[in-house]
Design a protein around this motif. Structure first.
Motif, PDB file in Angstrom:
ATOM      1  N   TRP A 150       0.809  -1.123   0.111  1.00 25.72           N
ATOM      2  CA  TRP A 150      -0.042  -0.116   0.079  1.00 25.72           C
ATOM      3  C   TRP A 150       0.993   1.346  -0.073  1.00 25.72           C
ATOM      4  O   TRP A 150       1.838   1.415   0.984  1.00 25.72           O
ATOM      5  CB  TRP A 150      -1.014  -0.056   1.289  1.00 25.72           C
ATOM      6  N   LEU A 151       0.540   2.186  -0.960  1.00 24.42           N
ATOM      7  CA  LEU A 151       1.513   3.409  -1.067  1.00 24.42           C
ATOM      8  C   LEU A 151       1.095   4.510  -0.268  1.00 24.42           C
ATOM      9  O   LEU A 151       1.855   5.484  -0.151  1.00 24.42           O
ATOM     10  CB  LEU A 151       1.329   3.808  -2.476  1.00 24.42           C
ATOM     11  N   GLY A 152       0.047   4.380   0.313  1.00 28.88           N
ATOM     12  CA  GLY A 152      -0.743   5.431   1.200  1.00 28.88           C
ATOM     13  C   GLY A 152       0.294   5.971   2.489  1.00 28.88           C
ATOM     14  O   GLY A 152       0.218   6.991   2.701  1.00 28.88           O
ATOM     15  N   ASP A 153       1.108   5.044   2.828  1.00 30.51           N
ATOM     16  CA  ASP A 153       2.303   5.069   4.106  1.00 30.51           C
ATOM     17  C   ASP A 153       3.458   5.361   3.918  1.00 30.51           C
ATOM     18  O   ASP A 153       4.210   5.463   4.609  1.00 30.51           O
ATOM     19  CB  ASP A 153       1.965   4.191   5.270  1.00 30.51           C
ATOM     20  N   LYS A 154       3.606   5.683   2.426  1.00 34.69           N
ATOM     21  CA  LYS A 154       5.124   5.551   1.808  1.00 34.69           C
ATOM     22  C   LYS A 154       5.292   7.038   1.445  1.00 34.69           C
ATOM     23  O   LYS A 154       4.525   7.781   1.034  1.00 34.69           O
ATOM     24  CB  LYS A 154       5.050   4.666   0.719  1.00 34.69           C
ATOM     25  N   THR A 155       6.385   7.367   1.489  1.00 35.90           N
ATOM     26  CA  THR A 155       7.097   8.671   0.963  1.00 35.90           C
ATOM     27  C   THR A 155       8.019   8.407  -0.490  1.00 35.90           C
ATOM     28  O   THR A 155       8.746   7.619  -0.380  1.00 35.90           O
ATOM     29  CB  THR A 155       7.900   9.161   1.875  1.00 35.90           C
ATOM     30  N   ILE A 156       7.264   8.571  -1.557  1.00 34.07           N
ATOM     31  CA  ILE A 156       7.702   8.503  -2.816  1.00 34.07           C
ATOM     32  C   ILE A 156       7.605   9.700  -3.510  1.00 34.07           C
ATOM     33  O   ILE A 156       6.593  10.230  -3.957  1.00 34.07           O
ATOM     34  CB  ILE A 156       7.008   7.250  -3.512  1.00 34.07           C
ATOM     35  N   HIS A 157       8.725  10.354  -3.832  1.00 32.01           N
ATOM     36  CA  HIS A 157       8.915  11.545  -4.456  1.00 32.01           C
ATOM     37  C   HIS A 157       9.025  11.457  -5.991  1.00 32.01           C
ATOM     38  O   HIS A 157       9.026  10.193  -6.650  1.00 32.01           O
ATOM     39  CB  HIS A 157       9.928  12.280  -4.191  1.00 32.01           C
ATOM     40  N   GLY A 158       8.428  12.388  -6.600  1.00 41.94           N
ATOM     41  CA  GLY A 158       8.329  12.413  -8.252  1.00 41.94           C
ATOM     42  C   GLY A 158       9.698  12.422  -8.870  1.00 41.94           C
ATOM     43  O   GLY A 158      10.661  12.775  -8.023  1.00 41.94           O
ATOM     44  N   CYS A 159       9.751  11.593 -10.073  1.00 42.04           N
ATOM     45  CA  CYS A 159      11.092  11.473 -10.894  1.00 42.04           C
ATOM     46  C   CYS A 159      11.533  13.114 -10.992  1.00 42.04           C
ATOM     47  O   CYS A 159      10.764  14.019 -11.366  1.00 42.04           O
ATOM     48  CB  CYS A 159      11.012  10.964 -12.003  1.00 42.04           C
ATOM     49  N   LYS A 160      12.966  13.494 -10.743  1.00 41.72           N
ATOM     50  CA  LYS A 160      13.347  14.912 -11.058  1.00 41.72           C
ATOM     51  C   LYS A 160      14.109  14.959 -12.271  1.00 41.72           C
ATOM     52  O   LYS A 160      14.346  16.156 -12.609  1.00 41.72           O
ATOM     53  CB  LYS A 160      14.534  15.097  -9.881  1.00 41.72           C
ATOM     54  N   GLY A 161      13.959  13.791 -12.995  1.00 38.45           N
ATOM     55  CA  GLY A 161      14.859  14.034 -14.558  1.00 38.45           C
ATOM     56  C   GLY A 161      16.155  14.423 -14.392  1.00 38.45           C
ATOM     57  O   GLY A 161      16.546  14.919 -15.283  1.00 38.45           O
ATOM     58  N   CYS A 162      16.872  13.895 -13.308  1.00 36.80           N
ATOM     59  CA  CYS A 162      18.207  14.324 -13.027  1.00 36.80           C
ATOM     60  C   CYS A 162      19.285  13.425 -13.710  1.00 36.80           C
ATOM     61  O   CYS A 162      20.618  13.837 -13.817  1.00 36.80           O
ATOM     62  CB  CYS A 162      18.421  14.262 -11.343  1.00 36.80           C
ATOM     63  N   TYR A 163      18.572  12.432 -14.343  1.00 35.12           N
ATOM     64  CA  TYR A 163      19.697  11.381 -15.072  1.00 35.12           C
ATOM     65  C   TYR A 163      20.714  10.693 -14.193  1.00 35.12           C
ATOM     66  O   TYR A 163      21.733  10.050 -14.611  1.00 35.12           O
ATOM     67  CB  TYR A 163      20.271  11.725 -16.047  1.00 35.12           C
ATOM     68  N   GLY A 164      20.381  10.652 -12.433  1.00 37.65           N
ATOM     69  CA  GLY A 164      21.653  10.198 -11.954  1.00 37.65           C
ATOM     70  C   GLY A 164      21.634   8.689 -12.063  1.00 37.65           C
ATOM     71  O   GLY A 164      22.413   7.926 -11.688  1.00 37.65           O
ATOM     72  N   CYS A 165      20.456   8.052 -12.433  1.00 36.86           N
ATOM     73  CA  CYS A 165      20.158   6.790 -12.519  1.00 36.86           C
ATOM     74  C   CYS A 165      20.972   6.124 -13.867  1.00 36.86           C
ATOM     75  O   CYS A 165      21.166   4.747 -13.867  1.00 36.86           O
ATOM     76  CB  CYS A 165      18.776   6.333 -12.810  1.00 36.86           C
ATOM     77  N   VAL A 166      21.465   6.896 -14.708  1.00 36.56           N
ATOM     78  CA  VAL A 166      22.287   6.641 -15.768  1.00 36.56           C
ATOM     79  C   VAL A 166      23.594   5.986 -15.331  1.00 36.56           C
ATOM     80  O   VAL A 166      23.888   4.982 -15.875  1.00 36.56           O
ATOM     81  CB  VAL A 166      22.498   7.840 -16.898  1.00 36.56           C
ATOM     82  N   GLN A 167      24.186   6.714 -14.488  1.00 43.32           N
ATOM     83  CA  GLN A 167      25.401   6.275 -14.054  1.00 43.32           C
ATOM     84  C   GLN A 167      25.214   5.254 -12.880  1.00 43.32           C
ATOM     85  O   GLN A 167      26.128   4.465 -12.744  1.00 43.32           O
ATOM     86  CB  GLN A 167      26.275   7.539 -13.629  1.00 43.32           C
ATOM     87  N   ALA A 168      24.495   5.519 -12.031  1.00 42.78           N
ATOM     88  CA  ALA A 168      24.187   4.759 -10.879  1.00 42.78           C
ATOM     89  C   ALA A 168      23.670   3.426 -10.958  1.00 42.78           C
ATOM     90  O   ALA A 168      23.742   2.392 -10.148  1.00 42.78           O
ATOM     91  CB  ALA A 168      23.568   5.604  -9.700  1.00 42.78           C
TER      92      ALA A 168
END
Length: 205
Positions: A38-56
């Motif tokens: 259930w996502l209701g008690d989770k903290t999930i921010h939106g994608c920032k489009g930072c492209y950090g996931c490309v390297q990481a």
């Protein structure tokens, strides 16, 4: 066989969760291991489009997204459940799917130079069986349902059919009355059976 249901409703015990539970219960009778997030008690921010996931090779935003992504990666099948808010899915689920899709693609691919084209090597979700579930009082489901379908389609997932769209009609005045939607209950059970059979067929190939 693992089936993961993701409940994108801000309500902890609303109709969306109930429809997902009905599907999981049916899948359990066929031998599947199931879990629900259930996502209701989770903290999930939106994608920032930072492209950090490309390297990481992973999303670099630190919040509750990472453990849920790990559950999605382990699952053979994923049910994406959402109530319909103004013909769309809630922001919590949208944030999860944006980040999962973007970082999941770069987990399996390299960034190309500006003059190079892509031959995509799949994604973290390639071959997973994914089914959308949307819930509304009356109407507005089409776009929300399509959002979930489009996410699955562009992330190399397998989308099983059903005898009708995987939608539930419930909740006049906020009532939690999914069990009274006998047609919707049957649709969810049929969806679960088709997901299990599809996963079994894929595992045989």
């Amino acid at each position: 066989m693992r089936l993961l249901a993701i409940c994108g409703s801000p309500r902890e015990s609303g109709n969306t969760r109930r429809y997902l539970e009905l599907a999981l219960k049916e899948a359990q009778t066929l031998g599947a291991e199931t879990e629900l997030v259930w996502l209701g008690d989770k903290t999930i921010h939106g994608c920032k489009g930072c492209y950090g996931c490309v390297q990481a090779r992973r999303c670099v935003i630190e919040d509750d997204f990472q453990p849920i992504l790990a559950q999605m990666a382990r699952a053979d099948g994923i049910l994406l459940g959402a109530p319909t808010y103004h013909a769309s899915i809630p922001c919590e689920l949208k944030a999860l799917l944006d980040r999962a899709g973007f970082s999941g693609r770069w987990a399996c691919n390299e960034m190309k130079k500006a003059d190079e084209g892509y031959t995509w090597q799949g994604s973290l979700f390639s071959g997973k069986v994914v089914a959308p579930v949307t819930v509304a009082r009356r109407a507005g489901q089409n776009f929300a349902f399509a959002q979930l379908l489009l996410w699955a389609a562009c992330n190399d997932c397998v989308i099983p059919g059903n005898t009708y769209w995987n939608v539930g009609v419930a909740g006049k005045g906020g009532a939690v009355d999914a069990d009274g939607d006998s047609e919707g209950v049957g649709i969810m059970q049929g969806m679960a059976r088709r997901m299990v059979r599809t996963i079994e067929a894929l595992n045989r190939t």
